[in-house]
Write a protein that holds these residues in place. Sequence first.
Motif, PDB file in Angstrom:
ATOM      1  N   LEU A  91       0.828  -1.197   0.000  1.00  0.00           N
ATOM      2  CA  LEU A  91       0.000   0.000   0.000  1.00  0.00           C
ATOM      3  C   LEU A  91       0.869   1.256   0.000  1.00  0.00           C
ATOM      4  N   LYS A  92       0.363   2.279  -0.667  1.00  0.00           N
ATOM      5  CA  LYS A  92       0.945   3.597  -0.539  1.00  0.00           C
ATOM      6  C   LYS A  92       0.409   4.237   0.740  1.00  0.00           C
ATOM      7  N   PRO A  93       1.062   5.279   1.247  1.00  0.00           N
ATOM      8  CA  PRO A  93       0.585   5.884   2.499  1.00  0.00           C
ATOM      9  C   PRO A  93      -0.873   6.305   2.471  1.00  0.00           C
ATOM     10  N   VAL A  94      -1.347   6.897   1.353  1.00  0.00           N
ATOM     11  CA  VAL A  94      -2.729   7.351   1.309  1.00  0.00           C
ATOM     12  C   VAL A  94      -3.697   6.170   1.350  1.00  0.00           C
ATOM     13  N   GLN A  95      -3.342   5.084   0.685  1.00  0.00           N
ATOM     14  CA  GLN A  95      -4.212   3.902   0.722  1.00  0.00           C
ATOM     15  C   GLN A  95      -4.261   3.304   2.124  1.00  0.00           C
ATOM     16  N   ARG A  96      -3.120   3.255   2.763  1.00  0.00           N
ATOM     17  CA  ARG A  96      -3.059   2.708   4.116  1.00  0.00           C
ATOM     18  C   ARG A  96      -3.887   3.570   5.076  1.00  0.00           C
ATOM     19  N   ARG A  97      -3.804   4.846   4.916  1.00  0.00           N
ATOM     20  CA  ARG A  97      -4.556   5.746   5.796  1.00  0.00           C
ATOM     21  C   ARG A  97      -6.052   5.658   5.543  1.00  0.00           C
TER      22      ARG A  97
END
Length: 847
Positions: A51-57
Amino acid sequence: MARRTTTPPPPEDFEEKIVGIDVEEEMQNAFLEYSYSVIYSRALPDARDGLKPVQRRILYGANELGLRPDRGHVKSQRVVGEVMGKYHPHGDQAIYDALVRMAQPFTLRLPLIDGHGNFGSLDDGPAAARYTEARMASSALLMVGSLDEDTVDFVPNYDDTQYQPSVLPAAYPNLLVNGAAGIAVGMATNMPPHNLVEVIGAARHLIANPTCSLDELMKFVPGPDLPCGGKIVGLEGIRDAYLTGRGSFRTRATARIESITPRRKGIVVTELPYLVGPEKVIDKVKDLVQGKKLQGIADLKDLSDRQHGLRLVIEVKNGFNPDAVLEQLYKLTPMEENFGINNVALVDGQPRTMGLKDLLKVYVDFRTDVVRRRCDHRMRKAQERLHLVDGLLVAILDIDEVIQLIRGSDDAGTARTRLMDVFELSEAQANYILELQLRRLTKFSRIELEKEKEELERTIEELRAILENEKLLLKLVSTELADVAKAHGTPRRTVLLEGSGASATASASSPLEIADDPCWVLLSSTGLLARTGSAEPVLADGSRSKHDVVIGAVPTTARGEFGLVTSAGRMVRLSALDLPTLPPTNGAPSLSGGAPLAAYVDLAKGEEPVTIVPIGGDAPVVALGTAAGVVKRVTPDAPRGNDWDVISLKDGDRVVGAGVADRDDLDLVFVTSDAQLLRFPARSVRPQGRSAGGMAGIKLGAGARAAFFGVVDPSRDGIVVTSSGSSGALPGTEGGSLKVTPYAEYPAKGRATGGVRCHRFLKGEDTLVLAFAGNSPARAAAANGVAIELPAADGRRDGSGVPTTTVIAHVAAPPATEPTSAGSGAGSQDPGSSPAVDGSVPDGEQA
């Protein structure tokens, strides 16, 4: 008038300070900081959870909101606001774009967001966040599962007011399953999706065999599995990517050749390459057709819908090879695209390019650490609970003393201290006893506590064994992966092709247009038209047809023309190019693959097809016979129109038979409804123009009519088939009396005579319901086209028939093997609807 402003002077104690810096060094530092931010905080996925940070968040924020699959959807804007306000320092549009991508089934192989509303398509963008709703998909629960069990580290958010996970536990290899795409500064990543079952199978094999080779892993993961299906052509680039992290492969649309209409074939596209929309293909095809760079396309329709999925129908012009057109579409349009693999992901905070084994190893090591931390957390929780249960059991054994001690204490602190001293309890145990509810002091409560203690001890031992034994830990990881594959796995959608993927019937060098090769055009008794793929004689060996009988066969070319003779005396021009081509078969072909005659010709009410004949400058003379006993040989000249009259019929008359009669030594044969047969040479009928009405062919008895007319070659063996019945019976309901007689039994007579008797009626019979004369071996069929075996020809010419229950509708002779030989007549069952025609036809031409 503008007001003038002046800058106030600096104070007297102001000392100006100018700091000198190196511009080149400052730009390098600024660029490095920006690059670092893009690489680590925006563009590249983590190799552990994919995951990229935005997806993880987004997933973490949705989990904190309780947006689980068993609960209702909420506005997407609410999720975006939660993530932007607490965890993501960028704008709401970037967050919503990431959320939309996680909900699109054509983008991810296993979507993480369950979207409700318009989340876009391959050609159109999604609706605004205020119009759509979202919640976590079941696969997202696997990503955030056991997040509250100290499985991963938490880090502060952008303003140090909240904590967020640095990585999600990820119960499956999400990076390989869903792929990734991102452009950073100086680097990029582009990873295709894979099948969940295959990836987990490879991960479990790596757990069991850490030193396995890439070839062993590729037995589980042979290639990507794209969400929209399609085909992957060529696997060498995939192996390079699995080995080095870089490679490429070609994705191709799934298409097949179908008969769009009886007169036209087309290409039906049901799957497109990854991330290619139908509008993109349609626009490209239109541009190529308008620019005359793509030929053979007649029309293109998008018939896609939610129920049947993608369906692009590309109609191919007649005269063009559909397989060659399809190869051109692959070559010139987005129906075939190249996908470049670049497996770049973050490992321990550093971007790395990895192959398949490295990606799986990073995930397996991470998942092993997650499971270890989870087991350690659960063991600590169990130990804490066991400690409290032990203290509670001590208190229950001496509950009276405990109550007296508490009642005698001045305050809770004193009671806690006295409990710890008297019963040797810890502070946590003493606090738990002080908070004890009176209902827990029952005998049954003590039994429950003892049972709970046993279960806690057993759980602690099991968890301790897993933590102390690496093999048990890896076995647990493998088992959990297998459970995920069983619950969420789906079959492979993408077909893998080793070679170039060229069509089996056409290649890039195949001619685009259909060659004008010799062929045969066939007309069946049930009204099916087709053409063969070669000029080989059809059914010339007398073999039985698999279905139906051929009542007309014309040698021509693929781009040639032929004529259809109808019972109304019309000749209709038809093109062989419009007909479907019969596949090659061993022995007799089946016309079940032909097209219905109604798709090519509009017949009037009561008008029926008789046969097909050659037309054009070199076409032979055609002979026709009518129900009134009129015969005519018509010249082969054809006008420019699509249909014309070849005989002038009187009112109530109709054509009952026709055939090629270009030689004077051929026989013209009439069979009447009152069982009279007349054969006379074709030279006795001179060819006439199209407008002529013919001449007397046979002298009819009172109330009789001609039931059959055909052309027979007397130099070949022939037969006469007659079937008698009652004129009062419904056509096709009685088999009647069937008789098959050698053609040589009937002597030749002069034209316009009455002929000889060919069938003797039995009691209750008064008419012929079927008549046929032609070269053998003849074939018969029922009204539905099912072939019927005829008996051998051995009857007398004027004998009676043998009763039969089989209802024969059509009899036909084998098609001629040479273009200049006689055509074949066809017998048909008497429709019983033609009015009686007076047989007194003058010996001579009719007006």
